[in-house]
Design an enzyme around this catalytic site. Structure first.
Site, PDB file in Angstrom:
ATOM      1  N   ALA A  29      34.068  39.228  38.215  1.00 43.18           N
ATOM      2  CA  ALA A  29      33.429  39.573  39.489  1.00 43.18           C
ATOM      3  C   ALA A  29      32.106  40.320  39.301  1.00 43.18           C
ATOM      4  CB  ALA A  29      34.401  40.420  40.318  1.00 43.18           C
ATOM      5  N   ARG A  41      37.279  46.297  40.843  1.00 43.63           N
ATOM      6  CA  ARG A  41      37.554  47.557  40.154  1.00 43.63           C
ATOM      7  C   ARG A  41      36.318  48.349  39.763  1.00 43.63           C
ATOM      8  NH1 ARG A  41      40.747  43.623  38.394  1.00 43.63           N
ATOM      9  NH2 ARG A  41      42.982  43.799  38.818  1.00 43.63           N
ATOM     10  N   HIS A 128      40.759  30.971  38.293  1.00 45.70           N
ATOM     11  CA  HIS A 128      41.456  31.461  39.488  1.00 45.70           C
ATOM     12  C   HIS A 128      41.155  30.644  40.733  1.00 45.70           C
ATOM     13  CE1 HIS A 128      41.767  35.603  37.292  1.00 45.70           C
ATOM     14  NE2 HIS A 128      42.620  34.723  36.838  1.00 45.70           N
ATOM     15  N   CYS A 136      47.311  23.323  51.229  1.00 42.53           N
ATOM     16  CA  CYS A 136      48.577  23.510  51.929  1.00 42.53           C
ATOM     17  C   CYS A 136      49.665  23.814  50.896  1.00 42.53           C
ATOM     18  CB  CYS A 136      48.948  22.259  52.723  1.00 42.53           C
ATOM     19  SG  CYS A 136      50.604  22.375  53.417  1.00 42.53           S
ATOM     20  N   CYS A 139      52.485  20.636  51.328  1.00 42.72           N
ATOM     21  CA  CYS A 139      52.256  19.242  50.940  1.00 42.72           C
ATOM     22  C   CYS A 139      51.070  19.090  49.995  1.00 42.72           C
ATOM     23  CB  CYS A 139      52.059  18.360  52.174  1.00 42.72           C
ATOM     24  SG  CYS A 139      50.468  18.579  53.004  1.00 42.72           S
ATOM     25  N   CYS A 161      48.694  23.627  58.288  1.00 42.44           N
ATOM     26  CA  CYS A 161      48.216  22.347  57.753  1.00 42.44           C
ATOM     27  C   CYS A 161      48.246  21.295  58.867  1.00 42.44           C
ATOM     28  CB  CYS A 161      49.135  21.929  56.602  1.00 42.44           C
ATOM     29  SG  CYS A 161      48.790  20.275  55.976  1.00 42.44           S
ATOM     30  N   CYS A 164      51.143  18.516  57.746  1.00 41.95           N
ATOM     31  CA  CYS A 164      52.599  18.768  57.731  1.00 41.95           C
ATOM     32  C   CYS A 164      53.009  20.060  58.430  1.00 41.95           C
ATOM     33  CB  CYS A 164      53.111  18.779  56.288  1.00 41.95           C
ATOM     34  SG  CYS A 164      52.715  20.282  55.401  1.00 41.95           S
ATOM     35  N   SER A 203      36.502  43.494  33.962  1.00 41.63           N
ATOM     36  CA  SER A 203      37.185  44.704  33.478  1.00 41.63           C
ATOM     37  C   SER A 203      38.239  44.353  32.426  1.00 41.63           C
ATOM     38  CB  SER A 203      37.835  45.442  34.648  1.00 41.63           C
ATOM     39  OG  SER A 203      38.817  44.618  35.251  1.00 41.63           O
TER      40      SER A 203
HETATM   41  P1  NAD Z   1      36.935  43.572  38.172  1.00 40.93           P
HETATM   42  O1  NAD Z   1      36.549  43.990  39.564  1.00 40.93           O
HETATM   43  O2  NAD Z   1      38.240  43.999  37.655  1.00 40.93           O
HETATM   44  O3  NAD Z   1      35.814  44.103  37.142  1.00 40.93           O
HETATM   45  C1  NAD Z   1      34.453  43.872  37.318  1.00 40.93           C
HETATM   46  C2  NAD Z   1      33.709  44.653  36.235  1.00 40.93           C
HETATM   47  O4  NAD Z   1      32.325  44.312  36.332  1.00 40.93           O
HETATM   48  C3  NAD Z   1      33.808  46.158  36.402  1.00 40.93           C
HETATM   49  O5  NAD Z   1      34.289  46.733  35.189  1.00 40.93           O
HETATM   50  C4  NAD Z   1      32.373  46.607  36.711  1.00 40.93           C
HETATM   51  O6  NAD Z   1      32.044  47.821  36.079  1.00 40.93           O
HETATM   52  C5  NAD Z   1      31.550  45.479  36.138  1.00 40.93           C
HETATM   53  N1  NAD Z   1      30.281  45.240  36.861  1.00 40.93           N
HETATM   54  C6  NAD Z   1      30.101  45.162  38.190  1.00 40.93           C
HETATM   55  N2  NAD Z   1      28.823  44.848  38.474  1.00 40.93           N
HETATM   56  C7  NAD Z   1      28.183  44.749  37.280  1.00 40.93           C
HETATM   57  C8  NAD Z   1      26.833  44.462  36.908  1.00 40.93           C
HETATM   58  N3  NAD Z   1      25.904  44.192  37.829  1.00 40.93           N
HETATM   59  N4  NAD Z   1      26.503  44.452  35.581  1.00 40.93           N
HETATM   60  C9  NAD Z   1      27.455  44.727  34.640  1.00 40.93           C
HETATM   61  N5  NAD Z   1      28.737  44.992  34.941  1.00 40.93           N
HETATM   62  C10 NAD Z   1      29.105  44.998  36.242  1.00 40.93           C
HETATM   63  O7  NAD Z   1      36.743  41.995  38.113  1.00 40.93           O
HETATM   64  P2  NAD Z   1      37.455  40.898  37.193  1.00 40.93           P
HETATM   65  O8  NAD Z   1      37.645  41.433  35.820  1.00 40.93           O
HETATM   66  O9  NAD Z   1      36.708  39.649  37.416  1.00 40.93           O
HETATM   67  O10 NAD Z   1      38.919  40.725  37.790  1.00 40.93           O
HETATM   68  C11 NAD Z   1      39.157  40.732  39.161  1.00 40.93           C
HETATM   69  C12 NAD Z   1      39.681  39.470  39.824  1.00 40.93           C
HETATM   70  O11 NAD Z   1      39.031  39.488  41.063  1.00 40.93           O
HETATM   71  C13 NAD Z   1      39.354  38.145  39.224  1.00 40.93           C
HETATM   72  O12 NAD Z   1      40.540  37.478  39.124  1.00 40.93           O
HETATM   73  C14 NAD Z   1      38.486  37.412  40.258  1.00 40.93           C
HETATM   74  O13 NAD Z   1      39.099  36.173  40.569  1.00 40.93           O
HETATM   75  C15 NAD Z   1      38.605  38.225  41.507  1.00 40.93           C
HETATM   76  N6  NAD Z   1      37.340  38.467  42.244  1.00 40.93           N
HETATM   77  C16 NAD Z   1      36.385  37.513  42.315  1.00 40.93           C
HETATM   78  C17 NAD Z   1      35.203  37.767  42.998  1.00 40.93           C
HETATM   79  C18 NAD Z   1      34.160  36.658  43.050  1.00 40.93           C
HETATM   80  O14 NAD Z   1      34.519  35.488  43.016  1.00 40.93           O
HETATM   81  N7  NAD Z   1      32.873  37.006  43.094  1.00 40.93           N
HETATM   82  C19 NAD Z   1      34.980  38.985  43.616  1.00 40.93           C
HETATM   83  C20 NAD Z   1      36.000  39.961  43.560  1.00 40.93           C
HETATM   84  C21 NAD Z   1      37.185  39.694  42.855  1.00 40.93           C
END
Ligand code: NAD
Length: 257
Positions: A29, A41, A128, A136, A139, A161, A164, A203
């Site tokens: 993320a 996080r 993910h 759905c 189905c 859906c 179904c 993270s």
């Molecule tokens: P996480 O939120 O656990 O960790 C994100 C990490 O990125 C953090 O440690 C943070 O310090 C770091 N970070 C944030 N901005 C940054 C930047 N500009 N430069 C450098 N580091 C930066 O995210 P994760 O490990 O991807 O796990 C969370 C789950 O959340 C994943 O399964 C994902 O599917 C989902 N998610 C996805 C999105 C999206 O699609 N954009 C958004 C939120 C959550």
């Protein structure tokens, strides 16, 4: 780490990137926060601000509790991802691919910003799933998410859906839901078959995604963690860089090409 040490580490990573012909990247993320999509996080993360939200949005609760589904549809409708544009970090990974160095781009993100930036969809492995489709749970019918969100806007708070009548959900993996076995197998192959594995903006607390670092290290790849905050894999990595991804990724890629 002093500024000098950070610069040395970055130069070292650029030289590995220059030498490597098979680079696998795992994004999280953190690569999309500079596009305006909050992570979970990080300091401004959704769960950092509201820890109870994490427990609520499990797959089991989604199935069992209509109110969780109503809140989920509202959150999907209001997601900042619909307005988001890819940023310099996403584009740097496109440049790495065009230089012929990318073995695979594994992402935990569900926003499709890598594809929108121009990454070859054939190289992107969405661990993910994607928020741009609904599925759905009865189905398996897949529907473009904007079509379902039009029904939400028209007043259906938990649109069933149309084929179904089953419960629908975004085509993403929630906590408590298994990953697609073929997708995970492809990601594991890419982690094992690279010279350099970059873990970027994650993270590294969510498994099995984080475990891909173990596969890479066990297969002899160098591991580099690029993340604003410490991760559990910093100690086993060959280098850690802490700069913002929209700045450091373009710099690294242009120094390496
Ligand atoms: P996480 O939120 O656990 O960790 C994100 C990490 O990125 C953090 O440690 C943070 O310090 C770091 N970070 C944030 N901005 C940054 C930047 N500009 N430069 C450098 N580091 C930066 O995210 P994760 O490990 O991807 O796990 C969370 C789950 O959340 C994943 O399964 C994902 O599917 C989902 N998610 C996805 C999105 C999206 O699609 N954009 C958004 C939120 C959550």
């Amino acid at each position: 780490m002093t500024a000098d040490q950070a610069e040395q580490a970055e130069q070292q990573v650029a030289s590995w990137l220059r030498a490597a012909d098979r680079v696998t990247v795992l994004t999280g993320a953190g690569i999309s926060t500079e596009s305006g999509i909050p992570d979970f996080r990080g300091p401004q993360g959704l769960w950092t601000k509201d820890p109870a939200a994490a427990a609520l949005f499990t797959f089991q609760n989604y199935l069992a509790d209509p109110e969780v589904r109503v809140r989920s549809w509202r959150a999907r409708r209001d997601s900042p991802a619909w307005q988001a544009e890819p940023n310099a970090g996403h584009r740097a990974l496109v440049d790495l691919e065009r230089a012929g160095k990318l073995r695979a781009l594994i992402t935990q993100n569900i926003d499709e910003l890598h594809q929108l930036a121009g990454s070859d969809p054939g190289l992107v492995i969405e661990l993910h799933g994607t928020m741009r489709w609904a599925t759905c749970l009865e189905c398996g019918l897949r529907t473009p998410m904007p079509e379902v969100l039009t029904r939400v806007a028209a007043g259906e708070t938990d649109p069933p859906c149309l084929r179904c009548g089953g419960i629908q959900k975004s085509a993403t993996i929630s906590f408590g839901q298994s990953l697609d076995a073929e997708v995970l197998a492809a990601a594991t192959r890419a982690a094992r078959d690279c010279a350099l594995f970059l873990a970027v903006g994650t993270s590294l607390q969510v498994y099995p995604a984080a475990g891909l670092c173990d596969h890479a290290v066990a297969s002899g790849a160098r591991l580099v963690v690029i993340n604003a905050e410490p991760t559990p894999y910093d100690e086993v990595s060959d280098a850690v860089l802490r700069a913002p991804l929209g700045v450091v990724l373009p710099r690294l890629v242009s120094a390496a090409l």
